[in-house]
Design a protein around this motif. Structure first.
Motif, PDB file in Angstrom:
ATOM      1  N   PRO A  51       0.818  -1.219   0.000  1.00 44.13           N
ATOM      2  CA  PRO A  51       0.000   0.000   0.000  1.00 44.13           C
ATOM      3  C   PRO A  51       0.850   1.266   0.000  1.00 44.13           C
ATOM      4  CG  PRO A  51      -0.788  -1.566   1.649  1.00 44.13           C
ATOM      5  CD  PRO A  51       0.532  -2.072   1.164  1.00 44.13           C
ATOM      6  N   GLU A  52       2.059   1.190   0.560  1.00 38.56           N
ATOM      7  CA  GLU A  52       2.923   2.366   0.578  1.00 38.56           C
ATOM      8  C   GLU A  52       3.259   2.810  -0.839  1.00 38.56           C
ATOM      9  OE1 GLU A  52       7.018   3.943   2.759  1.00 38.56           O
ATOM     10  OE2 GLU A  52       6.710   1.799   2.459  1.00 38.56           O
ATOM     11  N   LEU A  53       3.545   1.851  -1.725  1.00 43.13           N
ATOM     12  CA  LEU A  53       3.838   2.220  -3.104  1.00 43.13           C
ATOM     13  C   LEU A  53       2.594   2.772  -3.792  1.00 43.13           C
ATOM     14  CD1 LEU A  53       5.978   2.342  -5.283  1.00 43.13           C
ATOM     15  CD2 LEU A  53       5.411  -0.006  -5.921  1.00 43.13           C
ATOM     16  N   VAL A  54       1.428   2.206  -3.489  1.00 38.47           N
ATOM     17  CA  VAL A  54       0.188   2.729  -4.062  1.00 38.47           C
ATOM     18  C   VAL A  54      -0.039   4.166  -3.603  1.00 38.47           C
ATOM     19  CG1 VAL A  54      -2.312   2.434  -4.217  1.00 38.47           C
ATOM     20  CG2 VAL A  54      -0.822   0.428  -4.212  1.00 38.47           C
ATOM     21  N   ARG A  55       0.337   4.456  -2.357  1.00 40.47           N
ATOM     22  CA  ARG A  55       0.169   5.825  -1.861  1.00 40.47           C
ATOM     23  C   ARG A  55       1.073   6.809  -2.597  1.00 40.47           C
ATOM     24  NH1 ARG A  55      -0.983   3.109   3.119  1.00 40.47           N
ATOM     25  NH2 ARG A  55       1.210   2.976   3.715  1.00 40.47           N
ATOM     26  N   GLY A  56       2.066   6.302  -3.331  1.00 42.40           N
ATOM     27  CA  GLY A  56       2.886   7.175  -4.159  1.00 42.40           C
ATOM     28  C   GLY A  56       2.096   7.849  -5.256  1.00 42.40           C
ATOM     29  N   ILE A  57       0.893   7.329  -5.559  1.00 41.84           N
ATOM     30  CA  ILE A  57       0.019   7.969  -6.546  1.00 41.84           C
ATOM     31  C   ILE A  57      -0.299   9.403  -6.138  1.00 41.84           C
ATOM     32  CG2 ILE A  57      -2.329   7.943  -7.469  1.00 41.84           C
ATOM     33  CD1 ILE A  57      -0.556   5.917  -8.822  1.00 41.84           C
ATOM     34  N   GLU A  58      -0.436   9.649  -4.844  1.00 39.86           N
ATOM     35  CA  GLU A  58      -0.738  11.004  -4.373  1.00 39.86           C
ATOM     36  C   GLU A  58       0.357  11.972  -4.790  1.00 39.86           C
ATOM     37  OE1 GLU A  58      -2.310  14.334  -2.759  1.00 39.86           O
ATOM     38  OE2 GLU A  58      -3.309  12.404  -3.045  1.00 39.86           O
ATOM     39  N   LYS A  59       1.609  11.583  -4.588  1.00 36.95           N
ATOM     40  CA  LYS A  59       2.711  12.456  -4.970  1.00 36.95           C
ATOM     41  C   LYS A  59       2.804  12.579  -6.489  1.00 36.95           C
ATOM     42  CE  LYS A  59       7.320  13.621  -3.344  1.00 36.95           C
ATOM     43  NZ  LYS A  59       8.420  13.220  -2.428  1.00 36.95           N
ATOM     44  N   ALA A  60       2.468  11.494  -7.195  1.00 42.96           N
ATOM     45  CA  ALA A  60       2.479  11.532  -8.656  1.00 42.96           C
ATOM     46  C   ALA A  60       1.489  12.556  -9.190  1.00 42.96           C
ATOM     47  CB  ALA A  60       2.161  10.145  -9.212  1.00 42.96           C
ATOM     48  N   VAL A  61       0.358  12.691  -8.537  1.00 41.33           N
ATOM     49  CA  VAL A  61      -0.639  13.666  -8.977  1.00 41.33           C
ATOM     50  C   VAL A  61      -0.231  15.074  -8.565  1.00 41.33           C
ATOM     51  CG1 VAL A  61      -3.049  14.383  -8.772  1.00 41.33           C
ATOM     52  CG2 VAL A  61      -2.474  11.942  -8.924  1.00 41.33           C
ATOM     53  N   ARG A  62       0.268  15.224  -7.345  1.00 37.71           N
ATOM     54  CA  ARG A  62       0.649  16.563  -6.871  1.00 37.71           C
ATOM     55  C   ARG A  62       1.766  17.171  -7.707  1.00 37.71           C
ATOM     56  NH1 ARG A  62       2.860  16.314  -2.251  1.00 37.71           N
ATOM     57  NH2 ARG A  62       2.343  14.272  -1.368  1.00 37.71           N
TER      58      ARG A  62
ATOM     59  N   ALA B 283      -5.744   8.237 -15.746  1.00 38.64           N
ATOM     60  CA  ALA B 283      -5.125   7.300 -14.804  1.00 38.64           C
ATOM     61  C   ALA B 283      -4.120   6.385 -15.499  1.00 38.64           C
ATOM     62  CB  ALA B 283      -6.215   6.464 -14.113  1.00 38.64           C
ATOM     63  N   ALA B 284      -4.467   5.891 -16.677  1.00 42.62           N
ATOM     64  CA  ALA B 284      -3.574   4.972 -17.382  1.00 42.62           C
ATOM     65  C   ALA B 284      -2.250   5.649 -17.728  1.00 42.62           C
ATOM     66  CB  ALA B 284      -4.251   4.442 -18.644  1.00 42.62           C
ATOM     67  N   ASP B 285      -2.308   6.919 -18.145  1.00 37.04           N
ATOM     68  CA  ASP B 285      -1.067   7.630 -18.473  1.00 37.04           C
ATOM     69  C   ASP B 285      -0.220   7.849 -17.224  1.00 37.04           C
ATOM     70  OD1 ASP B 285      -1.862   7.775 -21.110  1.00 37.04           O
ATOM     71  OD2 ASP B 285      -2.817   9.731 -20.862  1.00 37.04           O
ATOM     72  N   LEU B 286      -0.866   8.226 -16.139  1.00 33.21           N
ATOM     73  CA  LEU B 286      -0.134   8.503 -14.904  1.00 33.21           C
ATOM     74  C   LEU B 286       0.590   7.256 -14.403  1.00 33.21           C
ATOM     75  CD1 LEU B 286      -0.090  10.981 -12.710  1.00 33.21           C
ATOM     76  CD2 LEU B 286      -1.408   9.356 -11.360  1.00 33.21           C
ATOM     77  N   VAL B 287      -0.125   6.123 -14.336  1.00 29.72           N
ATOM     78  CA  VAL B 287       0.484   4.890 -13.838  1.00 29.72           C
ATOM     79  C   VAL B 287       1.522   4.385 -14.835  1.00 29.72           C
ATOM     80  CG1 VAL B 287       0.049   2.511 -13.130  1.00 29.72           C
ATOM     81  CG2 VAL B 287      -1.569   4.312 -12.496  1.00 29.72           C
ATOM     82  N   GLY B 288       1.222   4.481 -16.123  1.00 25.36           N
ATOM     83  CA  GLY B 288       2.189   4.051 -17.125  1.00 25.36           C
ATOM     84  C   GLY B 288       3.499   4.800 -17.019  1.00 25.36           C
ATOM     85  N   ASP B 289       3.454   6.092 -16.677  1.00 31.03           N
ATOM     86  CA  ASP B 289       4.681   6.883 -16.522  1.00 31.03           C
ATOM     87  C   ASP B 289       5.531   6.373 -15.362  1.00 31.03           C
ATOM     88  OD1 ASP B 289       4.011   8.446 -18.654  1.00 31.03           O
ATOM     89  OD2 ASP B 289       3.324  10.170 -17.484  1.00 31.03           O
ATOM     90  N   LEU B 290       4.880   5.867 -14.310  1.00 31.09           N
ATOM     91  CA  LEU B 290       5.655   5.322 -13.186  1.00 31.09           C
ATOM     92  C   LEU B 290       6.516   4.154 -13.622  1.00 31.09           C
ATOM     93  CD1 LEU B 290       2.973   5.323 -10.332  1.00 31.09           C
ATOM     94  CD2 LEU B 290       4.932   6.864 -10.542  1.00 31.09           C
ATOM     95  N   TRP B 291       6.007   3.342 -14.550  1.00 36.58           N
ATOM     96  CA  TRP B 291       6.724   2.138 -14.974  1.00 36.58           C
ATOM     97  C   TRP B 291       7.622   2.371 -16.191  1.00 36.58           C
ATOM     98  CZ3 TRP B 291       5.458   1.155 -10.580  1.00 36.58           C
ATOM     99  CH2 TRP B 291       4.201   0.814 -10.097  1.00 36.58           C
ATOM    100  N   SER B 292       7.729   3.633 -16.639  1.00 36.83           N
ATOM    101  CA  SER B 292       8.565   3.895 -17.817  1.00 36.83           C
ATOM    102  C   SER B 292       9.492   5.097 -17.651  1.00 36.83           C
ATOM    103  CB  SER B 292       7.675   4.114 -19.054  1.00 36.83           C
ATOM    104  OG  SER B 292       6.777   5.194 -18.851  1.00 36.83           O
ATOM    105  N   VAL B 293       9.304   5.883 -16.604  1.00 37.97           N
ATOM    106  CA  VAL B 293      10.161   7.055 -16.356  1.00 37.97           C
ATOM    107  C   VAL B 293      10.788   6.883 -14.966  1.00 37.97           C
ATOM    108  CG1 VAL B 293      10.290   9.564 -16.244  1.00 37.97           C
ATOM    109  CG2 VAL B 293       8.599   8.466 -17.752  1.00 37.97           C
ATOM    110  N   PRO B 294      11.998   6.362 -14.888  1.00 35.45           N
ATOM    111  CA  PRO B 294      12.612   6.081 -13.573  1.00 35.45           C
ATOM    112  C   PRO B 294      12.665   7.292 -12.655  1.00 35.45           C
ATOM    113  CG  PRO B 294      13.883   5.071 -15.343  1.00 35.45           C
ATOM    114  CD  PRO B 294      12.857   5.933 -16.006  1.00 35.45           C
ATOM    115  N   ALA B 295      12.977   8.485 -13.214  1.00 36.26           N
ATOM    116  CA  ALA B 295      13.077   9.680 -12.370  1.00 36.26           C
ATOM    117  C   ALA B 295      11.728  10.005 -11.724  1.00 36.26           C
ATOM    118  CB  ALA B 295      13.574  10.860 -13.196  1.00 36.26           C
TER     119      ALA B 295
END
Length: 731
Positions: A300-311, A420-432
């Motif tokens: 769940p901690e990694l899932v909570r990273g979605i909040e920072k991804a949106v901010r 949502a698909a673009d946001l999550v996809g970026d996590l798995w393709s943009v290491p930074a």
């Protein structure tokens, strides 16, 4: 053998046809048949009237549709069952009169109760009475129906008086006799034979989380399904206004298998789904092939990273900009942007906040223009006249700003519409980007989570997509909000016209009628149900209660998906720790408390009603070798059929022989993906067999199922699907 109208007892059961034993039932069934005909006619007429009536609007239309749905469901139940709505009868010890228990309640035109709904509190003794605790019963009778006629029945007595004149005793109870019955493609109807330990769980309260722990064959699924129907009927807090009940199963074959159960219980208001169904991408998601990646994404901690991804996409511009309008140029300062970005209420989804932010920007610019206009003398121009009277017209300013490419471009970059698909996809393709959102990840973990196709969805991605979709909201929210506002304005205008007509009809203009001019009262008259709904997906919730079967398989991240849909934390959690493929080292309480549950009760089922002793004797050592403390239930019966072993080459001959010998029943081949299904023979993997049951199970090379806990669990689960016979084939 006496001829009867509602009983079709075989010659072997001719003693049960004695009128002294079934005469009362015959008379009751005659009355019940007449009442059913009247009920069908009455419900049909009511449906015809509702369907022909004007649809109306708003709440009136909603209530009409709900009533049509309710009546249609009742009519479907009446047509489906007929007399076999009746499950059995109770004879109270106090002589107060026989009570017949049914799938639904039924009362005749005189008010006489012919059937007591099985979910009613007064029906509890029918399921829960035992010889140690008879609950006021002298005897209990259960019927077995076939083709609308009673093919057999069983009596249990609890007092000496229960034997007199109305008890046909058998060597086996109705329940034990039913265990050896043939299986089919759908789960059998077992409502009439619910046992006392199961009934106590079904009727337990709905506050907090109730854990039902039990091994194979203990009736966990039976309890889960019947509890779903019971709670929706018995707990008014769980009605549609509170979201209703959601039932979550492990996979689609399971949901197909149990699909007839809830309608058979007189309840079609429970939504059913799998975890995959909660997210659109679940239909194409594949299992995660890398165990380490699956482990990381289960957090769940990694899932909570979605909040920072949106901010990351919610940063106001840090520089001033000049905005040119027909009323002059004004400066939009950095602090103005910050003020606008703070305008949405906390918790507003990202995409849905855009409209509120834009409104605030328009208001800020209008205030600046109005303030500047107030500081300069009126020059007699037409624009100046408009400004002097009411400031800059908001509608014209809004239209002008929408055509300002620089302003719109800056706003879109600072607070863009996101998918949502673009946001999550970026996590798995943009290491930074992933390191920014989850700075605790080690470099090798970041590398492991990257993939070439960012949107090649796996089951482990679904919690991230779900969290992102909730955090982002609907990309079309602004458009829908404008539509709602336009509808509300039209509704206000309609209410105003009606009020004007009422007021004009009042010659004195005094009294309660004058209150209709009040703004608050006018707003209360607006039919909110007539406005466009914001609810996009029925499975988004919130729900009043969630029932989860095979709950031991859920990851922590998947639990968050469900908890998000039930803020009250009202859950029924059904599972077996020994059947968790990835292991389950904690107790249920430890896991649930770690997930955020605060009110937890636990009960257990320890009797195996499904799997015969012969099969369990083979299965128990398999699971104990990997999990010595596994909760292995004790079988209540033996089939008399030994477990057979042979070579893989015997597969076809084993099936041919069984099909020739058994005209009914269903077999399943587990572990041979190349085997093509045939009538009455399924072919499944151990995972997809979970939750199902078959008369014959043929395991093909079970040692190839894998090693460790996962392999042992797969073998254990596959073996315990058998209700009669198990055959193990190996090379």
């Amino acid at each position: 053998m006496p001829v009867t109208t509602s009983f079709a007892l075989s010659d072997q059961l001719s003693p049960k046809a004695d009128p002294a034993l079934i005469g009362d039932d015959e008379r009751h069934f005659t009355a019940l048949a007449s009442c059913l005909d009247e009920s069908v006619a009455e419900v049909s007429d009511r449906l015809d009237l509702l369907r022909k009536a004007p649809g109306g609007a708003g709440r009136e239309a909603l209530e009409r549709d709900q009533e049509i749905h309710r009546l249609t469901a009742r009519l479907r139940t009446l047509h489906r069952f007929g007399l076999d709505l009746c499950l059995g009868r109770m004879v109270p010890a106090d002589g107060s009169g026989t009570v017949y228990v049914g799938r639904i309640g039924l009362t005749d035109s005189t008010g006489r109760r012919l059937l007591l709904d099985w979910r009613a509190p007064a029906a509890e003794p029918f399921f829960a009475a035992t010889h140690a605790r008879p609950m006021g019963l002298a005897s209990r009778r259960r019927y077995r129906w076939s083709g609308g006629l009673v093919g057999d029945y069983w009596d249990e007595v609890f007092t000496a008086d229960g034997l007199d004149g109305h008890a046909a005793l058998d060597d086996q109870s109705a329940f034990i006799a039913s265990l050896g019955g043939n299986r089919s493609e759908r789960m059998r109807d077992v409502l009439a034979t619910i046992q006392a330990d199961q009934d106590a769980i079904i009727r337990a309260g709905s506050r907090g989380a109730l854990v039902v722990d039990g091994g194979p064959g203990t009736g966990k699924t039976v309890v889960a399904l019947h509890r779903s129907a019971y709670l929706l009927h018995a707990d008014p807090r769980l009605g549609q206004r509170r979201g209703g009940v959601l039932f979550v199963g492990p996979h689609q074959p399971y949901l197909a298998y149990v699909s007839d159960v809830l309608p058979g219980l007189g309840e079609d208001g429970v939504r059913t789904c799998t975890v995959r169904d909660l997210v659109a991408e679940g239909a194409v998601a594949v299992p995660e092939s890398d165990p380490e990646v699956a482990r990381l994404k289960a957090s769940p901690e990694l899932v909570r990273g979605i909040e920072k991804a949106v901010r990351f996409y919610e940063e106001p511009p840090g520089e001033d900009m000049t905005v040119t309008t027909p009323w002059g140029a004004v400066t939009l300062a950095a602090w103005d942007w910050a003020e606008a970005f703070d305008a949405p209420d906390p918790g507003t989804p990202h995409n849905e906040a855009r409209g509120r932010i834009w409104d605030e920007l328009v208001a800020i610019l209008r205030d600046k223009l109005d303030a500047r206009a107030a500081d300069r003398p009126y020059d007699g121009s037409e624009d100046g006249e408009d400004e002097a009277e009411g400031g800059v017209p908001e509608a014209l300013l809004r239209r002008a700003l929408l055509h300002d490419r620089a302003l719109v471009g800056t706003f879109d970059r600072a607070w863009p519409l996101l998918e949502a698909a673009d946001l999550v996809g970026d996590l798995w393709s943009v290491p930074a980007y992933l390191r920014l959102c989850a700075p605790w990840l080690a470099p090798e973990e970041v590398r492991a989570l990257q993939r070439t196709d960012p949107q090649a969805w796996t089951v482990s991605d679904l919690p991230f997509l779900d969290a992102a979709r909730q955090r982002l909201g609907d990309p079309k929210a602004s458009r829908r909000q404008r539509l709602r506002e336009a509808e509300a304005a039209a509704e206000r205008a309609r209410v105003a016209r009606v009020i004007d007509e009422i007021v004009r009809a009042d010659p004195d203009g005094e009294g309660a009628v004058t209150m209709l001019h009040g703004r608050d009262l006018q707003e209360s008259l607006i039919d909110q149900a007539a406005l466009t709904s914001d609810r996009l997906r029925p499975l988004d919730g919130p729900f009043g209660h969630i029932v989860v079967d095979e709950a031991q398989e859920l990851t922590d991240a998947e639990w968050q998906m469900l908890m998000r849909r039930c803020p009250s934390r009202s859950f029924t959690i059904v599972g077996d720790r020994a059947q968790a493929r990835q292991g389950f080292t904690e107790s249920w309480r430890e896991r649930l408390e770690r997930l955020g549950f605060d009110r937890i009760e636990q009960t257990s089922l320890s009797i195996n009603y499904r799997t015969p002793e012969e099969v369990m004797a083979e299965a128990e050592p398999v699971i104990r070798a990997a999990l010595p403390d596994a909760n292995v239930p004790a079988s209540v019966r033996a089939s008399g059929i030994p477990v057979l072993r042979g070579p893989v080459a015997d597969l076809e001959s084993v099936l041919d022989g069984w099909l020739a010998e058994h005209a009914e029943g269903v077999a399943c081949v587990i572990g041979a993906p190349e085997f093509r299904e045939r009538p009455r023979v399924r072919s499944l993997s151990p995972r997809l067999a979970k939750g199902l049951e078959f008369d014959l199970v043929v395991l093909v090379e079970p040692e190839r199922f894998g090693t460790g806990v996962a392999g042992a669990v797969d073998r254990y689960v596959a073996m315990t699907r058998a209700t009669r016979q198990l055959v193990i084939l190996a090379s």
